[in-house]
Design a protein around this motif. Structure first.
Motif: not given
Length: 425
Positions: A272-276, A186-192, A164-171
């Motif tokens: 748009m920047f999208m991370v899946d 999108i989602g509500a688990g631990d990663t989100i 999750a941190f890596t995704a935010v850092r990339l953004a």
């Protein structure tokens, strides 16, 4: 009873295959029951995350190929297609692999702590499904203790980053100032939830949380100053997002190409920047072909993560040393399960002799023999029976000069202790 760890992960298989063999919470329980009913399978645990699917199975000798055959059949894949991406670890190698997985040493993000929680979830799932017996249950308990010790005794978790941190850092690399960005989670688990925390720290302009269960989305959004929407309202809000980060447990994509095409048009081609980071993927792969859309998947985060990995390699070596020691301790316990307990055998034989001789002594009394005669018979016969085999072995050892056995007999019968007590007295 051989122990096997069988699976594939981010190092051995592409995401297109990983999503085909992933198990979600709803399917894992049924799958565990199916696997446990396979011929020769004694115990089973399934660990399935965005980066790995693994089976930990105890089988009867001769049934070592059953888990792989079941995995292929369950997911309707040919053995040839699946086999080239699988790894298999047996016995102590399987134990070592589980320890390394739970401590984060086998993770894409070296030392990340989320995997331990996922292993604990898999353990609880197997317990509920009643697919564990003593050996595998003990292994999981040992695993949790090892993971705790590695966290305590090394710096493997120091300054670690999550996916999750890596995704935010990339953004952040794409949008220099996240304070001007609207982010859709999108989602509500631990990663989100982790992503939401990092984004709140960056003071994003606007945070939207979408989830199938609106109450879960509201709880997460309210904690970080955002607002919640239901998943079915996603098409109406997608165009608002500059950044989309998605991680759900859906078996099918929740963001389609058509939805993104419409959103880009509404945004007048604003990128748009999208991370899946979901497996199976949440965003249709063809979305990446669209102009003005920058789509990154879980495997695309690897380069960012590798830079962080190098700073913790020394701690990883220390962790491996701890793991090597603990593997041997668990395997020693496991081997002991298959060994006969000599103390138990000796007691069982002694009790059998006692019952046999006691029955004969009682018969003597019935035939009119005196109590003294019956007691003398009982004492002499029982002594001879109990000492016959040990005495024969010790005489043979004395003749052959087997000092090791003679010294062992001294320790076993406590002769040295008796002599010391006599001298002390």
């Amino acid at each position: 009873m051989p122990l096997i760890a069988l699976g594939l992960n981010h190092l051995t298989a592409p995401v297109t295959l990983r999503e085909q063999v992933a198990f979600d919470a709803d399917t894992a329980n049924t799958a565990l029951h199916e696997l446990s009913l396979e011929p020769g399978v004694e115990e089973a645990l399934i660990l399935s995350t965005c980066n790995r699917t693994e089976l930990y199975v105890s089988v009867q000798t001769g049934a070592e190929e059953v888990p792989q055959a079941w995995l292929s059949r369950h997911h309707r894949l040919t053995s040839a297609k699946l086999g080239e991406f699988l790894y298999r670890h047996d016995e102590d190698a399987a134990v070592r692999h589980m320890f390394r997985v739970a401590t984060g040493l086998d993770s894409m993000v070296l030392g990340e702590p989320q995997i331990l929680g996922q292993v604990k979830d898999a353990y609880q799932q197997a317990r509920v499904a009643q697919t564990l017996r003593a050996p595998l249950d003990r292994l999981l308990q040992h695993t949790f203790a090892v993971a705790k010790r590695v966290r305590t005794d090394t710096r493997i978790g120091a300054h670690t980053v999550s996916v999750a941190f890596t995704a935010v850092r990339l953004a952040e690399q794409v949008f220099a100032d996240l304070r001007q960005a609207c982010v859709l989670l999108i989602g509500a688990g631990d990663t989100i939830e982790l992503a939401a925390r990092h984004l709140a720290d960056k003071q994003v302009r606007r945070l939207i949380v979408a989830n199938r269960t609106l109450e879960n989305a509201q709880e997460l959004a309210s904690s970080h100053g955002g607002y919640a929407i239901a998943l079915h309202d996603l098409p109406q809000h997608l165009a608002e997002a500059d950044i989309v980060i998605s991680s759900t447990a859906s078996r099918t994509p929740v963001v389609t190409r058509a939805m993104v095409e419409k959103a880009i048009t509404t945004r007048r081609r604003k990128p748009m920047f999208m991370v899946d980071i979901a497996v199976p993927r949440d965003i249709e792969a063809s979305v990446g072909e669209l102009d003005d859309v920058f789509l990154y998947g879980i495997d695309d985060l690897k380069q960012v993560i590798d830079d962080n990995r190098r700073s913790r390699e020394a701690a990883a070596r220390e962790a491996d040393a701890i793991i090597d020691l603990q593997v041997e301790r668990y395997m020693a316990w496991r081997r002991a399960l298959t060994l006969k307990n000599p103390a138990l055998d000796m007691r069982q034989h002694a009790e059998a002799y006692r019952d046999e001789v006691l029955a004969k002594a009682q018969a003597m009394l019935t035939r009119g023999k005196s109590a003294d005669e019956a007691l003398a018979f009982l004492a002499n016969t029982l002594t001879n029976k109990l000492l016959h085999h040990p005495s024969a072995r010790l005489r043979e050892a004395a003749l052959n000069g087997d000092m090791e056995l003679l010294h062992a007999a001294d320790r076993l019968y406590g002769r040295g202790d008796d002599e010391q007590e006599t001298r002390d007295g």
